[in-house]
Design a protein around this motif. Structure first.
Motif, mmCIF file in Angstrom:
data_model
loop_
_atom_site.group_PDB
_atom_site.id
_atom_site.type_symbol
_atom_site.label_atom_id
_atom_site.label_comp_id
_atom_site.label_asym_id
_atom_site.label_seq_id
_atom_site.Cartn_x
_atom_site.Cartn_y
_atom_site.Cartn_z
ATOM 1 N N UNK A 150 0.841 -1.207 0.000
ATOM 2 C CA UNK A 150 0.000 0.000 0.000
ATOM 3 C C UNK A 150 0.870 1.249 0.000
ATOM 4 N N UNK A 151 0.565 2.120 -0.936
ATOM 5 C CA UNK A 151 1.144 3.462 -0.881
ATOM 6 C C UNK A 151 -0.013 4.415 -0.636
ATOM 7 N N UNK A 152 0.254 5.495 0.076
ATOM 8 C CA UNK A 152 -0.826 6.400 0.434
ATOM 9 C C UNK A 152 -0.536 7.821 -0.021
ATOM 10 N N UNK A 153 -1.574 8.505 -0.466
ATOM 11 C CA UNK A 153 -1.461 9.906 -0.859
ATOM 12 C C UNK A 153 -2.742 10.327 -1.550
ATOM 13 N N UNK A 154 -2.975 11.629 -1.556
ATOM 14 C CA UNK A 154 -4.151 12.164 -2.260
ATOM 15 C C UNK A 154 -3.722 12.502 -3.684
ATOM 16 N N UNK A 155 -4.205 11.709 -4.625
ATOM 17 C CA UNK A 155 -3.731 11.867 -6.010
ATOM 18 C C UNK A 155 -4.267 13.112 -6.686
ATOM 19 N N UNK A 156 -5.210 13.802 -6.071
ATOM 20 C CA UNK A 156 -5.666 15.058 -6.670
ATOM 21 C C UNK A 156 -4.611 16.154 -6.483
ATOM 22 N N UNK A 157 -3.678 15.918 -5.569
ATOM 23 C CA UNK A 157 -2.599 16.874 -5.317
ATOM 24 C C UNK A 157 -1.335 16.355 -6.021
ATOM 25 N N UNK A 158 -0.892 17.018 -7.092
ATOM 26 C CA UNK A 158 0.234 16.497 -7.873
ATOM 27 C C UNK A 158 1.476 16.210 -7.035
ATOM 28 N N UNK A 159 1.710 17.025 -6.012
ATOM 29 C CA UNK A 159 2.894 16.789 -5.149
ATOM 30 C C UNK A 159 2.764 15.472 -4.394
ATOM 31 N N UNK A 160 1.591 15.239 -3.841
ATOM 32 C CA UNK A 160 1.381 13.981 -3.101
ATOM 33 C C UNK A 160 1.440 12.792 -4.050
ATOM 34 N N UNK A 161 0.914 12.982 -5.258
ATOM 35 C CA UNK A 161 0.947 11.897 -6.250
ATOM 36 C C UNK A 161 2.396 11.511 -6.552
ATOM 37 N N UNK A 162 3.211 12.525 -6.809
ATOM 38 C CA UNK A 162 4.628 12.265 -7.126
ATOM 39 C C UNK A 162 5.332 11.582 -5.963
ATOM 40 N N UNK A 163 5.086 12.101 -4.776
ATOM 41 C CA UNK A 163 5.770 11.536 -3.595
ATOM 42 C C UNK A 163 5.330 10.082 -3.365
ATOM 43 N N UNK A 164 4.033 9.832 -3.517
ATOM 44 C CA UNK A 164 3.521 8.477 -3.226
ATOM 45 C C UNK A 164 4.052 7.449 -4.223
ATOM 46 N N UNK A 165 4.257 7.879 -5.447
ATOM 47 C CA UNK A 165 4.701 6.917 -6.481
ATOM 48 C C UNK A 165 6.214 6.963 -6.695
ATOM 49 N N UNK A 166 6.885 7.721 -5.858
ATOM 50 C CA UNK A 166 8.317 7.950 -6.047
ATOM 51 C C UNK A 166 9.091 6.637 -6.178
ATOM 52 N N UNK A 167 9.922 6.565 -7.195
ATOM 53 C CA UNK A 167 10.844 5.436 -7.332
ATOM 54 C C UNK A 167 10.239 4.169 -7.913
ATOM 55 N N UNK A 168 8.923 4.141 -8.105
ATOM 56 C CA UNK A 168 8.298 2.903 -8.570
ATOM 57 C C UNK A 168 8.269 2.779 -10.089
ATOM 58 N N UNK A 169 8.424 1.548 -10.553
ATOM 59 C CA UNK A 169 8.154 1.244 -11.963
ATOM 60 C C UNK A 169 7.302 -0.012 -11.981
ATOM 61 N N UNK A 170 6.441 -0.087 -12.977
ATOM 62 C CA UNK A 170 5.480 -1.193 -13.018
ATOM 63 C C UNK A 170 5.304 -1.699 -14.451
ATOM 64 N N UNK A 171 4.924 -2.953 -14.581
ATOM 65 C CA UNK A 171 4.598 -3.477 -15.913
ATOM 66 C C UNK A 171 3.280 -2.874 -16.400
ATOM 67 N N UNK A 172 2.391 -2.603 -15.452
ATOM 68 C CA UNK A 172 1.082 -2.066 -15.854
ATOM 69 C C UNK A 172 0.472 -1.265 -14.716
ATOM 70 N N UNK A 173 -0.364 -0.298 -15.095
ATOM 71 C CA UNK A 173 -1.154 0.451 -14.123
ATOM 72 C C UNK A 173 -2.626 0.325 -14.522
#
Ligand SMILES: NC(=O)c1ccc[n+]([C@@H]2O[C@H](COP(=O)([O-])OP(=O)(O)OC[C@H]3O[C@@H](n4cnc5c(N)ncnc54)[C@H](OP(=O)(O)O)[C@@H]3O)[C@@H](O)[C@H]2O)c1
Length: 334
Positions: free
Chosen positions: A47-70
């Motif tokens: 689980x990663x947490x953050x309010x994705x409506x806020x671009x800063x929180x979105x970036x921080x929450x997904x920081x460093x991740x790469x995925x095959x699919x979203x």
């Protein structure tokens, strides 16, 4: 692909929860992004947490991740999909967007395929007041801003466990109460819907195969009928209920609203009839498989027994028919 690294934007409610569980059961490595308001994702998901409506929180929450699919379950302002699609370009190999057949201009033509006219949408909009426009804006954001293969899964009626709209839960609770049940005819009315778990499995398959494009994401019309659906409710609940099949004209003349007061049901003629007859040639050719209605209803009943009824959604119309109104309509039949 044997197993994938999957990011679910959402993942704790109806479709998202089914996605997480289906992916974990396949052996995928699953990450979720939510605010944590609706609880934690299934055990085994990161689980990663953050309010994705806020671009800063979105970036921080997904920081460093790469995925095959979203896979993105967003249903509000399109700008939020835009920001995610932009940020994940180069970091996710495939984008699945859970869209809706609501994007089609109303009334939807009979047997409409994916080329039917759609409403206008603005991928940069922060406005979520018009659901159809917001979903279309989300589609356009994925198409414009995600640099990679993407599917737009235009779901119709979504049923199955964890349903928060309250359609099948209402029918199951009504039938559990037993007695004479106002059953909207015709009894052989073909229904078109998708079990959230079949939608989840198909979205994962689309990611596995790198499928791109726009798909009506529902069963074939006639996957169930009103009769097989309601009989499945009687079988699942074991209730002593008697279905009183009633002509659509009688129900409409009594002022009962299809779809909301009698969830799932739409009369076979009139503007709304096309909600149950979309063309699904494309998604079946792309591997969709739908389980029998009995499995959908039984799993929904088991979930209701285990977790109780879903909370009423704020600001959204409730579903179901008032018992006194039902009694009056039934009395008028005698
Ligand atoms: N129901 C139907 O019949 C139907 C038909 C056609 C299409 N659809 C589409 O199907 C999708 C339903 O997906 P669903 O059931 O998984 O979704 P949902 O009920 O909309 O759940 C939203 C998810 O996103 C998270 N979330 C909400 N706000 C957030 C924010 N600001 N930042 C980060 N996360 C946030 C929620 O967790 P937290 O609250 O913890 O943040 C939750 O996990 C929607 O896109 C809908 O348009 C539904």
């Amino acid at each position: 692909m044997d197993s994938m690294r999957l990011l679910v934007l959402g993942g704790t409610r109806h479709v998202g929860r089914a996605l997480v569980e289906t992916a974990l059961a396949r052996g995928d490595e699953v990450t979720t992004l939510t605010r944590g308001v609706s609880g934690a994702p299934a055990a085994g998901a990161q689980a990663r947490y953050g309010d994705r409506t806020d671009p800063k929180q979105l970036r921080a929450a997904l920081d460093g991740g790469t995925w095959d699919a979203v896979i993105d379950t967003w249903s509000s302002a399109p700008r939020v999909v835009r920001d995610s699609a932009t940020l994940l370009t180069g970091r996710a190999g495939h984008y699945g967007y859970v869209s809706s057949r609501s994007v089609y201009a109303w009334p939807i033509p009979a047997a409409a395929d994916e080329s039917a006219p759609v409403v206008d949408g603005d991928p940069d909009s922060d406005d979520d007041s018009d659901y159809a426009a917001a979903k279309r804006g989300g589609e356009l954001a994925v198409l414009r801003d995600f640099g990679g293969p993407a599917v737009l899964a235009r779901a119709g009626l979504i049923l199955g466990p964890y349903e928060i709209v309250g359609r099948m839960p209402w029918w199951l609770r009504r039938i559990e109460r037993g007695g004479d049940v106002l059953a909207p005819g015709p009894r052989d009315r073909p229904l078109q819907y998708i079990d959230c778990r079949d939608l989840a499995a198909w979205l994962l398959h689309a990611a596995d195969e790198g499928i791109s494009g726009t798909f009506n994401a529902v069963s074939r019309p006639g996957q169930a009928t009103m009769e097989s659906l309601l009989n499945a409710c009687i079988a699942a609940t074991g209730a002593d209920a008697r279905l009183v099949w009633t002509d659509p004209d009688v129900i409409l003349a009594a002022g009962v609203a299809p779809w909301t007061e009698l969830p799932v049901w739409m009369p076979p003629s009139g503007e709304g009839a096309s909600l149950h007859d979309g063309d699904v040639t494309a998604i079946y050719a792309a591997g969709l498989s739908c389980r029998p209605v009995e499995e959908t209803v039984t799993a929904t009943w088991r979930w209701l027994q285990a977790e109780g009824d879903p909370p009423v959604r704020e600001g959204r119309p409730g579903h179901g028919l008032d018992p006194e109104r039902e009694r009056q309509v039934l009395a008028g039949l005698k």
